[in-house]
Motif scaffolding. Structure first.
Motif, PDB file in Angstrom:
ATOM      1  N   SER A   1       0.934  14.130  20.834  1.00 20.56           N
ATOM      2  CA  SER A   1      -0.332  13.432  21.094  1.00 20.56           C
ATOM      3  C   SER A   1      -0.165  11.947  20.799  1.00 20.56           C
ATOM      4  O   SER A   1       0.477  11.563  19.812  1.00 20.56           O
ATOM      5  CB  SER A   1      -1.449  13.991  20.210  1.00 20.56           C
ATOM      6  N   PRO A   2      -0.737  11.065  21.637  1.00 21.82           N
ATOM      7  CA  PRO A   2      -0.594   9.622  21.401  1.00 21.82           C
ATOM      8  C   PRO A   2      -1.535   9.144  20.298  1.00 21.82           C
ATOM      9  O   PRO A   2      -2.689   9.575  20.207  1.00 21.82           O
ATOM     10  CB  PRO A   2      -0.978   9.013  22.749  1.00 21.82           C
ATOM     11  N   THR A   3      -1.030   8.268  19.453  1.00 21.94           N
ATOM     12  CA  THR A   3      -1.845   7.633  18.413  1.00 21.94           C
ATOM     13  C   THR A   3      -1.502   6.151  18.377  1.00 21.94           C
ATOM     14  O   THR A   3      -0.458   5.719  18.861  1.00 21.94           O
ATOM     15  CB  THR A   3      -1.579   8.229  17.019  1.00 21.94           C
ATOM     16  N   LEU A   4      -2.404   5.390  17.773  1.00 17.49           N
ATOM     17  CA  LEU A   4      -2.163   3.970  17.557  1.00 17.49           C
ATOM     18  C   LEU A   4      -1.451   3.815  16.216  1.00 17.49           C
ATOM     19  O   LEU A   4      -1.979   4.238  15.182  1.00 17.49           O
ATOM     20  CB  LEU A   4      -3.483   3.204  17.550  1.00 17.49           C
ATOM     21  N   ARG A   5      -0.255   3.235  16.224  1.00 17.51           N
ATOM     22  CA  ARG A   5       0.497   3.053  14.979  1.00 17.51           C
ATOM     23  C   ARG A   5       0.564   1.570  14.631  1.00 17.51           C
ATOM     24  O   ARG A   5       0.850   0.726  15.475  1.00 17.51           O
ATOM     25  CB  ARG A   5       1.903   3.614  15.094  1.00 17.51           C
ATOM     26  N   ILE A   6       0.294   1.273  13.358  1.00 18.64           N
ATOM     27  CA  ILE A   6       0.467  -0.077  12.844  1.00 18.64           C
ATOM     28  C   ILE A   6       1.522  -0.051  11.748  1.00 18.64           C
ATOM     29  O   ILE A   6       1.362   0.643  10.742  1.00 18.64           O
ATOM     30  CB  ILE A   6      -0.852  -0.658  12.287  1.00 18.64           C
ATOM     31  N   GLU A   7       2.607  -0.781  11.974  1.00 17.41           N
ATOM     32  CA  GLU A   7       3.609  -0.999  10.934  1.00 17.41           C
ATOM     33  C   GLU A   7       3.297  -2.334  10.276  1.00 17.41           C
ATOM     34  O   GLU A   7       2.995  -3.312  10.963  1.00 17.41           O
ATOM     35  CB  GLU A   7       5.014  -1.056  11.526  1.00 17.41           C
ATOM     36  N   GLU A   8       3.409  -2.366   8.968  1.00 13.49           N
ATOM     37  CA  GLU A   8       2.975  -3.556   8.251  1.00 13.49           C
ATOM     38  C   GLU A   8       3.946  -3.906   7.139  1.00 13.49           C
ATOM     39  O   GLU A   8       4.392  -3.034   6.383  1.00 13.49           O
ATOM     40  CB  GLU A   8       1.579  -3.318   7.673  1.00 13.49           C
ATOM     41  N   LEU A   9       4.267  -5.185   7.036  1.00 11.06           N
ATOM     42  CA  LEU A   9       5.028  -5.733   5.924  1.00 11.06           C
ATOM     43  C   LEU A   9       4.151  -6.765   5.226  1.00 11.06           C
ATOM     44  O   LEU A   9       3.652  -7.702   5.869  1.00 11.06           O
ATOM     45  CB  LEU A   9       6.310  -6.415   6.412  1.00 11.06           C
ATOM     46  N   ASN A  10       3.945  -6.600   3.932  1.00  9.64           N
ATOM     47  CA  ASN A  10       3.142  -7.541   3.164  1.00  9.64           C
ATOM     48  C   ASN A  10       4.025  -8.335   2.215  1.00  9.64           C
ATOM     49  O   ASN A  10       4.950  -7.789   1.599  1.00  9.64           O
ATOM     50  CB  ASN A  10       2.060  -6.792   2.377  1.00  9.64           C
ATOM     51  N   TYR A  11       3.706  -9.629   2.087  1.00  7.82           N
ATOM     52  CA  TYR A  11       4.547 -10.557   1.347  1.00  7.82           C
ATOM     53  C   TYR A  11       3.811 -11.167   0.156  1.00  7.82           C
ATOM     54  O   TYR A  11       2.590 -11.366   0.198  1.00  7.82           O
ATOM     55  CB  TYR A  11       5.008 -11.701   2.261  1.00  7.82           C
ATOM     56  N   LEU A  12       4.594 -11.488  -0.879  1.00 13.00           N
ATOM     57  CA  LEU A  12       4.078 -12.251  -2.008  1.00 13.00           C
ATOM     58  C   LEU A  12       4.017 -13.733  -1.635  1.00 13.00           C
ATOM     59  O   LEU A  12       4.438 -14.139  -0.553  1.00 13.00           O
ATOM     60  CB  LEU A  12       4.981 -12.060  -3.224  1.00 13.00           C
ATOM     61  N   LYS A  13       3.540 -14.559  -2.557  1.00 12.33           N
ATOM     62  CA  LYS A  13       3.445 -15.995  -2.296  1.00 12.33           C
ATOM     63  C   LYS A  13       4.798 -16.620  -2.007  1.00 12.33           C
ATOM     64  O   LYS A  13       4.904 -17.589  -1.266  1.00 12.33           O
ATOM     65  CB  LYS A  13       2.785 -16.711  -3.480  1.00 12.33           C
ATOM     66  N   ASN A  14       5.860 -16.068  -2.615  1.00  9.99           N
ATOM     67  CA  ASN A  14       7.202 -16.613  -2.396  1.00  9.99           C
ATOM     68  C   ASN A  14       7.885 -16.029  -1.164  1.00  9.99           C
ATOM     69  O   ASN A  14       9.088 -16.199  -0.972  1.00  9.99           O
ATOM     70  CB  ASN A  14       8.071 -16.389  -3.637  1.00  9.99           C
ATOM     71  N   GLU A  15       7.099 -15.313  -0.330  1.00 13.92           N
ATOM     72  CA  GLU A  15       7.580 -14.711   0.914  1.00 13.92           C
ATOM     73  C   GLU A  15       8.497 -13.508   0.696  1.00 13.92           C
ATOM     74  O   GLU A  15       9.182 -13.066   1.617  1.00 13.92           O
ATOM     75  CB  GLU A  15       8.282 -15.745   1.807  1.00 13.92           C
ATOM     76  N   GLN A  16       8.503 -12.962  -0.531  1.00 16.77           N
ATOM     77  CA  GLN A  16       9.245 -11.732  -0.793  1.00 16.77           C
ATOM     78  C   GLN A  16       8.416 -10.542  -0.312  1.00 16.77           C
ATOM     79  O   GLN A  16       7.279 -10.341  -0.759  1.00 16.77           O
ATOM     80  CB  GLN A  16       9.523 -11.587  -2.299  1.00 16.77           C
ATOM     81  N   PRO A  17       8.927  -9.733   0.608  1.00 19.37           N
ATOM     82  CA  PRO A  17       8.179  -8.525   1.001  1.00 19.37           C
ATOM     83  C   PRO A  17       8.187  -7.510  -0.140  1.00 19.37           C
ATOM     84  O   PRO A  17       9.221  -7.306  -0.781  1.00 19.37           O
ATOM     85  CB  PRO A  17       8.953  -8.018   2.219  1.00 19.37           C
ATOM     86  N   PHE A  18       7.037  -6.924  -0.411  1.00 18.83           N
ATOM     87  CA  PHE A  18       6.955  -5.953  -1.501  1.00 18.83           C
ATOM     88  C   PHE A  18       6.362  -4.620  -1.046  1.00 18.83           C
ATOM     89  O   PHE A  18       6.384  -3.639  -1.785  1.00 18.83           O
ATOM     90  CB  PHE A  18       6.117  -6.513  -2.659  1.00 18.83           C
ATOM     91  N   ASN A  19       5.837  -4.586   0.169  1.00 20.67           N
ATOM     92  CA  ASN A  19       5.188  -3.369   0.659  1.00 20.67           C
ATOM     93  C   ASN A  19       5.476  -3.199   2.152  1.00 20.67           C
ATOM     94  O   ASN A  19       5.355  -4.140   2.930  1.00 20.67           O
ATOM     95  CB  ASN A  19       3.677  -3.442   0.428  1.00 20.67           C
TER      96      ASN A  19
END
Length: 237
Positions: A197-215
């Protein structure tokens, strides 16, 4: 540390969210008096709200609350990092935790989070419902060097709210990728839908103030009338 203009922007956004400000914001002079700050501080707060598509500016007329092209009942503004919490004003989001564990990042997640593959991470898998209807299936990974402790209670609510309140984390920027995803057999079983079945997928990368991805996370959305909203400013032309 939250700067004064950010604090004011958040408060104005809350007032819009709670319908205290419905169509138009008070004038700059009125906002200066309300928050006891300078005009420059108010304008900095206004710029934040405008950049996130929460308000619009009409020269000579003032600042207006943005009106969605479609009904805002099932609208998510991805620019303001509120996500599903936008539905809280009418319908509480209920989370069912399927998995909450500590593990090593491994090569794939380490590549996304720019960390060593042996780094310790939290892995959360949860189903999220609104009005007893399945809304999304989320898988999320958090670096434990940034989020050292993540209790089950926090995962039943807003994880970002827990992180910002307890670890002084400011989520400044994010990368989001929207795609069409077809459910695997296991995903389909959880969603009570046919495989593929088709679904809408969102992949997400979240960054700290220093641009380090943490999530890093993936969320599959099942609501048929969901609308995603972005406010885009093009400074290249």
């Amino acid at each position: 540390m939250v700067l004064k203009y950010q604090e004011i922007a958040r408060d104005i956004a809350t007032k819009i969210f709670n319908h205290t400000f419905v169509e138009k914001l008070p004038s700059e002079a009125e906002l200066m008096k309300m928050y006891l700050v300078s005009r420059n501080t108010i304008r900095s707060a206004i710029n934040v709200l405008h950049n996130q598509g929460i308000i619009s500016r009409i020269q000579g007329s003032g600042y207006f609350v943005s009106t969605p092209l479609h009904s805002d009942q099932n609208l998510m503004n991805l620019a303001n990092k509120v996500g599903m919490n936008a539905f809280h004003k009418d319908y509480p989001v209920v989370s069912t935790i399927l998995k909450l564990e500590t593990k090593v990042a491994g090569n794939k997640i380490a590549k996304f989070l720019k960390c060593d593959p042996s780094s310790s991470i939290y892995y959360i898998k949860r189903l999220r419902k609104i009005k007893d209807e399945l809304f999304s299936l989320e898988r999320a990974y958090y670096l434990r060097e940034v989020v050292p402790y993540l209790p089950e209670e926090a995962c039943q609510n807003s994880i970002f709210a827990f992180i910002t309140e307890n670890y002084n984390v400011e989520i400044k920027t994010a990368d989001e990728y929207v795609s069409l995803h077809r459910l695997t057999k296991d995903e389909a079983t959880l969603a009570n839908l046919p495989e593929n079945s088709p679904t809408l997928r969102i992949e997400e990368l979240n960054y700290l103030k220093n641009e380090q991805p943490f999530n890093y996370s993936t969320s599959d959305y099942f609501q048929e009338d969901l609308t995603l909203y972005y406010h885009i400013s093009n400074y290249l032309h």
